[in-house]
Write an enzyme that holds these catalytic residues in place. Sequence first.
Site, mmCIF file in Angstrom:
data_model
loop_
_atom_site.group_PDB
_atom_site.id
_atom_site.type_symbol
_atom_site.label_atom_id
_atom_site.label_comp_id
_atom_site.label_asym_id
_atom_site.label_seq_id
_atom_site.Cartn_x
_atom_site.Cartn_y
_atom_site.Cartn_z
ATOM 1 N N LYS A 1 -11.027 -2.052 12.612
ATOM 2 C CA LYS A 1 -9.431 -1.570 13.025
ATOM 3 C C LYS A 1 -8.782 -2.309 14.878
ATOM 4 C CE LYS A 1 -6.883 0.911 9.101
ATOM 5 N NZ LYS A 1 -6.235 -0.210 9.110
ATOM 6 N N TYR B 1 -15.201 0.146 9.138
ATOM 7 C CA TYR B 1 -13.762 0.701 9.360
ATOM 8 C C TYR B 1 -13.230 0.610 10.976
ATOM 9 C CZ TYR B 1 -9.592 4.001 8.978
ATOM 10 O OH TYR B 1 -8.949 3.963 9.417
ATOM 11 N N ASP C 1 1.886 -1.894 -4.665
ATOM 12 C CA ASP C 1 0.631 -1.174 -4.225
ATOM 13 C C ASP C 1 -0.532 -1.427 -5.576
ATOM 14 O OD1 ASP C 1 -0.937 1.948 -2.382
ATOM 15 O OD2 ASP C 1 -2.200 0.484 -4.100
ATOM 16 N N ILE C 2 -1.966 -1.227 -5.538
ATOM 17 C CA ILE C 2 -2.272 -2.567 -5.986
ATOM 18 C C ILE C 2 -2.738 -1.025 -7.021
ATOM 19 C CG2 ILE C 2 -4.582 -1.121 -5.272
ATOM 20 C CD1 ILE C 2 -6.404 -4.212 -6.006
ATOM 21 N N GLY D 1 -1.129 4.865 -1.076
ATOM 22 C CA GLY D 1 -1.726 5.412 -0.457
ATOM 23 C C GLY D 1 -1.307 6.763 0.378
ATOM 24 N N GLN D 2 -1.726 7.210 0.755
ATOM 25 C CA GLN D 2 -2.093 8.791 1.805
ATOM 26 C C GLN D 2 -0.468 8.638 2.927
ATOM 27 O OE1 GLN D 2 -3.862 10.033 4.851
ATOM 28 N NE2 GLN D 2 -3.579 12.932 4.460
ATOM 29 N N GLY E 1 0.938 -1.652 -0.025
ATOM 30 C CA GLY E 1 0.338 0.226 -0.150
ATOM 31 C C GLY E 1 1.180 1.477 0.104
ATOM 32 N N ASP F 1 -1.886 -6.714 -5.497
ATOM 33 C CA ASP F 1 -2.401 -6.773 -4.836
ATOM 34 C C ASP F 1 -2.613 -7.678 -3.348
ATOM 35 O OD1 ASP F 1 -4.909 -7.089 -4.075
ATOM 36 O OD2 ASP F 1 -6.272 -8.548 -5.392
HETATM 37 C C1 AKB Z 1 -10.622 8.863 8.295
HETATM 38 O O1 AKB Z 1 -10.835 9.439 8.318
HETATM 39 O O2 AKB Z 1 -11.058 7.395 7.804
HETATM 40 C C2 AKB Z 1 -9.046 8.645 9.152
HETATM 41 C C3 AKB Z 1 -9.103 8.047 9.609
HETATM 42 C C4 AKB Z 1 -9.433 8.555 11.005
HETATM 43 O O3 AKB Z 1 -9.005 6.969 10.502
HETATM 44 N N1 AKB Z 1 -8.596 9.556 7.888
#
Ligand code: AKB
Length: 314
Positions: free
Chosen positions: A148, A144, A36-37, A13-14, A10, A54
């Site tokens: 996490k 998400y 990265d993919i 990414g940012q 990855g 991937d």
């Molecule tokens: C998001 O906004 O989903 C991310 C985070 C806070 O993990 N930047």
Amino acid sequence: MKSEKILLLGSCGQIGVELTLALRAQYGNDAVIATDIKEEHPLLKGSGPFYQVDVMDINAVLALVKKESITQIYLLAALLSATGEKMPLKAWDINMTSLLQILELSVQEKIAKVYWPSSIAVFGSTTPKQATPQKTIVEPETVYGISKYAGENWCQYYAKRYGLDVRSIRYPGLISWKSLPGGGTTDYAVDIYLQALAQKKYTCFLSEHTYLPMMYMDDAIRATIELMEAPAAQLTTRLAYNIAAMSFSPKEIAASIQQHIPDFTIDYAPDFRQQIADGWPQSIDDSLAQKDWNWKAAFDLEKMTATMLENLSK
Ligand code: AKB
């Protein structure tokens, strides 16, 4: 001493772009294998080895680990909060399957250290909102955040059960001018600078008083490398560490931009991301990271705004 060979999954990414460049500066260009993919990010081109892989294709990852004699893995690929709410099952699958496969591979291949990012999204509306402690009520409300928090627990499980040296940080919203975020709730804090320079106006998808914990990317990258280089014996948690730098609302970041661009204007059109932000903390207590590995942020809102506007306007 065995020299390190680091694999980033990855890299485009940012976080990935800047982390790849920082690790290359530290360990040498050829010691850091970027993947990265997506196609290689323009800022990575010419800076070291890159493979288009991937992360879900664990056989391809395994082949690369063997070919390059990898000793450390940074798994950065993930779907963020806003994208995750649009496709919950896909977000769960990508975020969890990639982590579990990499944890398994790391045990089998005797990888010395693994890094996996967590987020303030693990916290929910039942968590204390101010100076959110390291150890507190954790009831995430987005897919998400659920992924996490589950991931943090899997990391801790692999650390305890197999002795895998896996480390993690709960990032706040991250702001940088080099690589753009995608699919997050805190992304407005990058868009606002781009629009301030391009249009002198910005319509924010969060309401004016929505306070969130944020961090300039240089601090986040330094935190990541400092945690990875800290002696294992100093780390008192194998869940992810809280880290903090600043908290602000859209109204306050707009005011800091107006110090440089007086005719910049902002208006507000909150969308589904407002509900996500409302469930998150407003500020974070990072005293455990301070104590265990001397963490300290260097950028506040004023310094970040000056740096963002100066670099983006070049
Ligand atoms: C998001 O906004 O989903 C991310 C985070 C806070 O993990 N930047």
